[in-house]
Design an enzyme around this catalytic site. Structure first.
Site, short mmCIF file in Angstrom:
data_model
loop_
_atom_site.label_atom_id
_atom_site.label_comp_id
_atom_site.label_asym_id
_atom_site.label_seq_id
_atom_site.Cartn_x
_atom_site.Cartn_y
_atom_site.Cartn_z
N HIS A 1 7.53 -2.21 -1.33
CA HIS A 1 7.25 -3.60 -1.70
C HIS A 1 8.18 -4.50 -0.90
O HIS A 1 9.38 -4.24 -0.82
CB HIS A 1 7.42 -3.81 -3.20
CG HIS A 1 6.40 -3.07 -4.00
ND1 HIS A 1 6.61 -1.78 -4.43
CD2 HIS A 1 5.14 -3.41 -4.38
CE1 HIS A 1 5.51 -1.36 -5.07
NE2 HIS A 1 4.62 -2.32 -5.05
N CYS B 1 5.51 -0.75 -8.57
CA CYS B 1 5.76 -2.17 -8.36
C CYS B 1 6.52 -2.88 -9.49
O CYS B 1 7.43 -3.67 -9.20
CB CYS B 1 4.46 -2.90 -8.00
SG CYS B 1 2.99 -2.35 -8.85
N ASP C 1 5.35 4.52 -0.78
CA ASP C 1 5.11 3.20 -1.36
C ASP C 1 6.27 2.26 -1.03
O ASP C 1 7.42 2.68 -1.01
CB ASP C 1 5.00 3.39 -2.88
CG ASP C 1 4.54 2.16 -3.60
OD1 ASP C 1 3.89 1.31 -2.97
OD2 ASP C 1 4.83 2.04 -4.80
N GLN D 1 3.57 8.43 -3.55
CA GLN D 1 3.12 7.57 -2.46
C GLN D 1 4.28 7.23 -1.53
O GLN D 1 5.43 7.20 -1.96
CB GLN D 1 2.56 6.25 -3.02
CG GLN D 1 1.25 6.38 -3.76
CD GLN D 1 0.76 5.03 -4.27
OE1 GLN D 1 1.56 4.22 -4.73
NE2 GLN D 1 -0.52 4.78 -4.18
N ARG E 1 -1.42 9.26 -13.00
CA ARG E 1 -2.58 8.45 -13.37
C ARG E 1 -3.66 9.38 -13.92
O ARG E 1 -3.94 10.43 -13.33
CB ARG E 1 -3.13 7.68 -12.16
CG ARG E 1 -2.16 6.69 -11.56
CD ARG E 1 -2.74 5.98 -10.36
NE ARG E 1 -1.74 5.14 -9.71
CZ ARG E 1 -1.94 4.46 -8.59
NH1 ARG E 1 -3.13 4.52 -7.99
NH2 ARG E 1 -0.98 3.74 -8.05
N LYS F 1 -6.28 -7.70 -0.20
CA LYS F 1 -5.57 -6.61 0.48
C LYS F 1 -6.24 -6.28 1.81
O LYS F 1 -7.41 -6.61 2.05
CB LYS F 1 -5.53 -5.37 -0.40
CG LYS F 1 -6.89 -4.81 -0.80
CD LYS F 1 -6.75 -3.57 -1.67
CE LYS F 1 -8.12 -3.02 -2.07
NZ LYS F 1 -8.03 -1.73 -2.77
N HIS G 1 2.57 -5.40 -1.27
CA HIS G 1 2.54 -3.98 -1.62
C HIS G 1 1.99 -3.25 -0.40
O HIS G 1 0.95 -3.65 0.13
CB HIS G 1 1.59 -3.71 -2.79
CG HIS G 1 1.84 -4.52 -4.01
ND1 HIS G 1 2.22 -3.96 -5.21
CD2 HIS G 1 1.73 -5.86 -4.25
CE1 HIS G 1 2.34 -4.91 -6.12
NE2 HIS G 1 2.04 -6.07 -5.56
#
Length: 584
Positions: A326, A275, A324, A322, A304, A406, A452
């Protein structure tokens, strides 16, 4: 027999197990940690010189049943803090002393005794060991750090299942057996998909060619969805100056889970999420309301740090990717975007065979960024968007991300276990932190809202869940090897089989010829074990008629198809790489 609730029975059974262990190994310096009730049973953490084995679990069970027959009264005893510390010191129970030392001085300390055994516990318990039904099963022994801290000593954790009746216990044990067969770690090795090198790269999977194919095909599947739903893919750096993570707030909220390195006398971090990079990309150019929503998708590799005790196969790793994205948009466009996202999510999950889906709205956590007024706006926006989407949802208080509320999506697999996969997170904080703006219809600067979102989530985790959902039997379009051609006699049928293989490969079918000098029975068993969707047999009749004998995985019988019918069938099955609702 007195009636007690199941949690009381399970907790009393944990003490029963501890007493049995103490009896069986009196000279092994046995110390007991904690023995809580958990879903479907209980466990107890034990520190002892002797290393317990699976064979020992049967001995412990037998001793537990013997103690039940002894009908020992279970009595509650109250001690002062100092009395309790002195008592457990005399017993050599240093772990209990540590627990007591952490209790407030004015708090009552209770213990429960049964026969020769006494344990620190708040209770409640059954009144007599004979009150305990014998519907328990000791399952396994695993390592567990004392108090969950990897800097502490590793203890032995004994897990057990416990129920009110024999039928419930049997059903649960059958469930565990089925789950064991589906374990993605076991299937990953058997199907040559992935493995781990824990001494070299802890919690970091190595994907073999077959596993890499499935992994990459999942990425391609998401790219096909992206083209349908208006996403643009971007690529961002792997290592970034720590100043970026200070700006985003991750340094303060997430530092303990990040990896750092010093380069040119500055601190850099390996990115744990995409992000902040996307915020920089949006800020780099000037956008108007006509350009929004702007959707950035990123398959960048993330790292991570997860504690050693938390990692598990593919479902909890330290390096992953991911699906992922945005989405940058004005506040008044949130409901329309959430509606499209919910369609995207449900189409995706149903295509993978997940039909039991739960939607949760997670609200502000205790540790959050931003003021309550902003959180009120964000939570109300998500709740109204969910209501407008028509999907039932549940509120999960305090489970939001630190920067915003979320929507979490949970799916149930083939044997009824729920996993959280997708997430839609509404963020007012990062646009503020990075000073983002766009030109609205009035020609003025306006702060965008960021969503997100991830559908599959971590591809590693999704793959682990999905392997267990399908028991390693991938659908045709996703299978790394779609068919195996088996000539009945290599001397007679091999050349024809190779020609058919070449023709199928040209049509995009992943197929090979099994020309090993083995019996047909052996080859059939091996192909079934590999979970390849189809086995194609070529003999005299098939060569003469330009046909095949086709056997699907898991079926005993075969079907005769002409070569043209086979080509059509495989073409139709490969078309399933795109959900039917989105093929037009």
């Amino acid at each position: 027999m007195a009636k007690f609730d199941l949690d009381t029975i399970r907790h009393s059974s944990a003490h029963l197990m501890a007493q049995a262990i103490n009896r069986l190994w009196p000279k092994s310096n046995v110390q007991f940690g904690v023995g809580p009730v958990i879903e479907n049973g209980f466990y107890y953490d034990v520190d002892m010189d002797y290393k317990l084995t699976d064979e020992d679990l049967v001995k412990i069970e037998d001793t537990m049943k013997q103690i039940i027959k002894e009908k020992l009264p279970i009595e509650r005893k109250v001690m002062s803090r100092n009395e309790a510390i002195d008592f457990f010191k005399d017993q050599g129970q240093e772990l209990k002393v540590e627990l007591i030392s952490a209790i407030a001085e004015d708090e009552e300390i209770s213990c429960y005794s049964q026969g020769e055994f006494i344990d620190l516990c708040r209770g409640p318990h059954v009144e007599n060991t004979s009150d305990l039904p014998q519907f328990f099963k000791l399952l396994s022994v695993a390592g567990a750090y004392w108090r969950g801290d990897e800097n502490n000593k590793m203890l032995q954790r004994v897990y057990a299942a416990c129920f009110n009746d024999k039928k419930q216990l049997k059903a649960h044990l059958n469930f565990l057996e089925e789950a064991k067969k589906r374990d993605h770690r076991k299937l990953g090795k058997e199907l040559e998909l992935f493995h781990f090198e824990p001494q070299i790269a802890p919690a970091s999977p190595f994907f073999m060619p077959k596993g890499a194919f499935v992994y990459n095909e999942l990425v391609e599947f998401m790219r096909r969805l992206y083209r349908k739903f208006g996403y643009d893919e971007v690529i961002t750096p792997q290592i970034l100056d720590s100043e970026l993570w200070h700006t985003s707030g991750h340094y303060a909220h997430y530092k303990e889970n990040m990896y750092f390195s010093n380069i040119d006398e500055r601190e850099y971090a390996v990115k744990p999420m995409n992000c902040p990079c996307h915020m920089l990309m949006f800020k780099h150019y000037k956008y108007s309301y006509r350009d929004l929503p702007l959707r950035y998708a990123d398959f960048g590799r993330l790292h991570r740090y997860e504690k050693a005790g938390a990692v598990s196969g593919l479902t909890r790793v330290r390096t992953f990717c991911q699906d992922d994205a945005h989405i940058f948009l004005p506040l008044n466009k949130i409901q329309d975007e959430i509606k499209d996202l919910m369609q995207m999510f449900f189409v995706c999950y149903e295509h993978f065979g997940f039909t039991n889906i739960k939607v949760n709205l997670s609200t502000r956590p205790e540790k959050k960024s931003g003021d309550d007024a902003t959180w009120d706006t964000a939570e109300n926006a998500l709740e109204e968007a969910l209501k407008a989407s028509g999907h039932e949802f549940f509120i999960k208080e305090g489970d939001g991300a630190f920067y915003g509320p979320k929507i979490d999506i949970e799916i149930s697999d083939a044997i009824g276990r729920y996993f959280q996969l997708g997430t839609i997170q509404l963020d007012f904080q990062l646009p503020e932190r990075f000073g983002l703006s766009f030109t609205n219809a009035d020609g003025e600067d306006e702060r965008p809202v960021v969503i997100h979102r991830a559908l599959l989530g971590s591809l590693e985790r999704f793959l682990g869940v999905y392997i267990e959902h399908v028991a390693g039997i991938f659908p045709f379009w996703l299978a790394p090897e779609q068919a195996v051609i088996v000539p009945v006699n290599n001397d007679i049928h091999l050349e024809y089989a190779n020609g058919l293989c070449k023709e199928l490969n040209a049509q995009g079918v992943r197929v090979k010829v099994d020309d090993r000098n083995e019996s047909m029975g052996y080859k059939t068993r091996q192909i079934q074990k590999s979970k390849t969707p189809f086995m194609i047999v070529i003999g005299d009749r098939e060569m003469e008629n330009k046909s095949v004998s086709l056997r699907a995985h898991g079926q005993k019988g075969s079907t005769t198809l002409t070569n043209e019918e086979l080509f059509t069938k495989f073409k139709e099955l490969n078309a399933e790489k795109m959900p039917e609702k989105l093929r037009n």
